[in-house]
Design a protein around this motif. Structure first.
Motif, mmCIF file in Angstrom:
data_model
loop_
_atom_site.group_PDB
_atom_site.id
_atom_site.type_symbol
_atom_site.label_atom_id
_atom_site.label_comp_id
_atom_site.label_asym_id
_atom_site.label_seq_id
_atom_site.Cartn_x
_atom_site.Cartn_y
_atom_site.Cartn_z
ATOM 1 N N ALA A 236 0.837 -1.023 0.276
ATOM 2 C CA ALA A 236 0.396 -0.039 0.251
ATOM 3 C C ALA A 236 1.502 1.347 -0.271
ATOM 4 C CB ALA A 236 -0.779 0.148 1.179
ATOM 5 N N LEU A 237 1.852 1.465 0.376
ATOM 6 C CA LEU A 237 2.306 2.597 1.380
ATOM 7 C C LEU A 237 3.873 2.540 -0.145
ATOM 8 C CD1 LEU A 237 3.843 2.535 4.981
ATOM 9 C CD2 LEU A 237 2.059 3.942 3.719
ATOM 10 N N THR A 238 4.203 1.718 -1.053
ATOM 11 C CA THR A 238 4.830 1.862 -2.203
ATOM 12 C C THR A 238 4.111 2.802 -2.780
ATOM 13 O OG1 THR A 238 6.395 0.167 -2.184
ATOM 14 C CG2 THR A 238 5.387 0.032 -3.634
ATOM 15 N N ALA A 239 2.447 2.076 -3.235
ATOM 16 C CA ALA A 239 1.657 3.378 -4.089
ATOM 17 C C ALA A 239 1.410 3.878 -3.981
ATOM 18 C CB ALA A 239 0.020 1.677 -4.103
ATOM 19 N N PHE A 240 0.927 4.540 -1.919
ATOM 20 C CA PHE A 240 1.348 5.739 -1.964
ATOM 21 C C PHE A 240 2.772 6.754 -2.936
ATOM 22 C CE2 PHE A 240 2.165 9.096 0.190
ATOM 23 C CZ PHE A 240 1.863 10.202 0.196
ATOM 24 N N VAL A 241 3.447 5.860 -2.708
ATOM 25 C CA VAL A 241 5.067 6.715 -2.676
ATOM 26 C C VAL A 241 4.892 7.239 -4.465
ATOM 27 C CG1 VAL A 241 7.257 6.919 -3.076
ATOM 28 C CG2 VAL A 241 6.175 6.010 -1.060
ATOM 29 N N VAL A 289 4.825 15.369 9.647
ATOM 30 C CA VAL A 289 4.050 14.494 8.766
ATOM 31 C C VAL A 289 4.244 13.526 7.869
ATOM 32 C CG1 VAL A 289 1.784 14.729 7.345
ATOM 33 C CG2 VAL A 289 3.007 17.519 8.359
ATOM 34 N N VAL A 290 3.568 12.050 8.810
ATOM 35 C CA VAL A 290 4.076 10.938 7.704
ATOM 36 C C VAL A 290 2.763 10.397 7.531
ATOM 37 C CG1 VAL A 290 5.432 11.003 9.687
ATOM 38 C CG2 VAL A 290 3.528 9.669 10.146
ATOM 39 N N VAL A 291 2.710 9.048 6.391
ATOM 40 C CA VAL A 291 1.591 8.175 6.435
ATOM 41 C C VAL A 291 1.921 6.726 6.483
ATOM 42 C CG1 VAL A 291 0.100 7.809 3.619
ATOM 43 C CG2 VAL A 291 1.373 10.094 3.958
ATOM 44 N N ALA A 292 0.773 6.391 7.526
ATOM 45 C CA ALA A 292 0.976 4.945 7.497
ATOM 46 C C ALA A 292 -0.043 3.781 6.589
ATOM 47 C CB ALA A 292 0.878 4.618 8.861
ATOM 48 N N PHE A 293 0.497 2.600 6.508
ATOM 49 C CA PHE A 293 -1.031 2.351 6.461
ATOM 50 C C PHE A 293 -1.606 1.074 7.402
ATOM 51 C CE2 PHE A 293 -3.152 -1.674 3.533
ATOM 52 C CZ PHE A 293 -3.810 -1.302 3.486
ATOM 53 N N ASP A 294 -3.093 0.832 8.040
ATOM 54 C CA ASP A 294 -2.815 -0.093 8.741
ATOM 55 C C ASP A 294 -4.124 -1.200 8.364
ATOM 56 O OD1 ASP A 294 -3.627 0.416 12.212
ATOM 57 O OD2 ASP A 294 -5.246 -0.253 10.860
ATOM 58 N N PRO A 295 -3.091 -2.095 8.971
ATOM 59 C CA PRO A 295 -3.418 -3.857 7.487
ATOM 60 C C PRO A 295 -4.522 -3.570 8.775
ATOM 61 C CG PRO A 295 -1.807 -4.025 9.796
ATOM 62 C CD PRO A 295 -1.562 -2.461 9.749
ATOM 63 N N VAL A 302 -2.719 9.486 7.426
ATOM 64 C CA VAL A 302 -2.156 10.401 7.382
ATOM 65 C C VAL A 302 -2.083 11.295 8.789
ATOM 66 C CG1 VAL A 302 -1.367 13.070 6.246
ATOM 67 C CG2 VAL A 302 -2.636 11.242 5.373
ATOM 68 N N MET A 303 -1.017 11.239 9.278
ATOM 69 C CA MET A 303 -0.702 12.061 11.105
ATOM 70 C C MET A 303 0.237 12.228 11.387
ATOM 71 S SD MET A 303 -1.060 7.901 12.433
ATOM 72 C CE MET A 303 -0.053 7.118 11.476
ATOM 73 N N GLU A 304 -0.307 13.915 12.310
ATOM 74 C CA GLU A 304 1.445 14.289 12.828
ATOM 75 C C GLU A 304 1.854 13.755 13.853
ATOM 76 O OE1 GLU A 304 -0.184 18.271 14.340
ATOM 77 O OE2 GLU A 304 -0.666 18.600 12.157
ATOM 78 N N CYS A 305 3.204 13.357 14.365
ATOM 79 C CA CYS A 305 4.129 12.516 15.259
ATOM 80 C C CYS A 305 5.260 13.627 15.618
ATOM 81 C CB CYS A 305 4.375 12.115 14.244
ATOM 82 S SG CYS A 305 4.202 10.248 13.944
ATOM 83 N N ARG A 306 5.407 13.776 17.208
ATOM 84 C CA ARG A 306 5.743 14.373 17.433
ATOM 85 C C ARG A 306 7.421 13.562 18.075
ATOM 86 N NH1 ARG A 306 5.279 19.555 18.394
ATOM 87 N NH2 ARG A 306 3.505 20.128 18.593
ATOM 88 N N HIS A 307 8.606 13.855 17.962
ATOM 89 C CA HIS A 307 10.129 12.919 18.153
ATOM 90 C C HIS A 307 10.264 12.950 19.280
ATOM 91 C CE1 HIS A 307 12.011 14.808 13.868
ATOM 92 N NE2 HIS A 307 11.111 13.467 14.004
ATOM 93 N N MET A 308 9.746 12.008 20.495
ATOM 94 C CA MET A 308 10.023 12.001 21.278
ATOM 95 C C MET A 308 11.680 12.022 22.237
ATOM 96 S SD MET A 308 6.932 12.275 22.484
ATOM 97 C CE MET A 308 6.877 12.177 24.124
#
Length: 358
Positions: A236-241, A289-295, A302-308
């Protein structure tokens, strides 16, 4: 809140019925804890963990299995009973560990975390001894619930591997379960693309735990290339890229090896739970901002993420530095906001283009 692909519990008590429930929901014992995971990471890449079980209702050993059991019964004495950990078994474990290609606990006691007989699991064992000498040549440990059993650990003399003693002890466990009227036998997980665990599929017709439906399905209907959780993410993410890059946005699929951070953290933050992601970037000091795929939901997120800042507290710095920055993301990420969700690739592509992140 995102689905938790890795979780664990350390119960003070565990009834047989509770063990049945956990096993039936894709959980498994590890030491004194019971855990679940659907992603694994070794050899610097993610793999899918596919939990399987054998339905013993109507089960019959195959011709080849019966042949192995008859052959070994002529050479070895077998006993099944409550588990024991002693010097004899630990000595066999050390011989087994010396020839094992992989990571193992230092001792059986460490593996089962059984030090003072205070473990909440009802653990039994099989022992296999040479008929003439009485020497212990194989041993296995398995947990019993009300109608389920889980194979936990099997060891054998590596000089006698041609007798298939590890596989043999699993057959002995299954034979005992059949005699006692148990319904399900859980041998753990198999790993598509990693053949070390494929021997479990030789035990019999298996079912697998489908995280999309939270139900057990026949393994023969399972297509790892499209249905395994890691493989589904990659596709799925390869198709997005490819779709996002076709209009001038240069992005890359990356591996995120810290996806199990929630298992080790005392802060209980909402950590990013996937082994793959596509970073889109960030503006100034804004969240990444990152894109993920939930199986599980078969959806793009599409999510906002912070470095911890806890990265160095939870993970060894040398371990993190071993990953190439152009292929891996090793900053510990916590999800702060779900910006968009869709099963449709085109909808996610349109949304990401509208963000105008370069």
């Amino acid at each position: 809140m995102l689905f938790s692909y890795a979780d664990k519990s350390t119960p003070f008590t565990l009834s047989p019925e509770s063990l049945d429930w956990h096993l039936g929901n894709g959980w498994y014992r590890m030491g004194s804890t019971i855990f679940t995971t659907h992603f694994l990471f070794f050899k610097n890449r993610p793999y899918s963990a596919i939990w399987i079980r054998i339905d013993l209702h109507g089960f019959r050993f195959s011709k080849s299995q019966r042949k192995l059991m008859r052959k070994n019964a002529q050479l070895f004495d077998v006993r099944v009973g409550p588990s024991t950990i002693n010097d004899e078994r630990e000595s066999l474990y050390q011989r087994y560990a010396d020839g094992f290609d992989g990571r193992l606990s230092p001792t059986i006691a460490d593996s089962l975390e059984d030090y003072d007989n205070e473990v909440v699991f009802n653990t039994w064992e099989t022992t296999v001894r040479e008929k003439v000498s009485g020497q212990l040549v194989a041993c296995s440990y398995f947990d019993l619930g009300s109608e389920s059993a889980a194979s936990i650990l099997g060891i054998f003399d590596p000089n006698l591997r041609h007798f298939s003693l590890g596989y043999y002890t699993m057959l002995l466990e299954m034979e005992y379960c059949l005699e006692q009227g148990f319904r399900y036998y859980y041998p753990g997980y198999v790993v598509p693309g990693y053949q070390r665990f494929d021997y479990k599929l030789r035990l019999g017709d298996a079912d697998y735990y489908d995280i999309r439906t939270d139900a057990w399905q026949p393994y023969r209907t399972f297509d790892p290339q499209t249905e395994a959780p890691v493989e589904a993410q990659v596709a799925a993410l390869t198709a997005f890229v490819e779709g996002f890059s076709s209009v001038g946005h240069k992005v890359r699929l990356k591996v995120y090896p810290l996806f199990e951070a929630g298992l080790y953290d005392i802060w209980n933050d909402d950590y990013f739970p996937y082994p793959y992601l596509v970073p889109l970037g960030q503006k100034d000091k804004a969240p990444l901002v990152v894109v993920a795929f939930d199986p599980k939901t078969s959806s793009y997120y599409v999510m906002e993420c912070r470095h911890m800042v806890q990265t160095q507290l939870l993970f060894n710095a040398e371990y993190l530095q071993s990953f190439e920055a152009d292929q891996f993301v090793t900053d510990l990420l916590a999800v702060r906001l779900l910006l968009a969700k869709s099963k449709q690739l085109d909808a996610i592509l349109d949304y990401c283009r509208s963000l105008n992140i370069r």
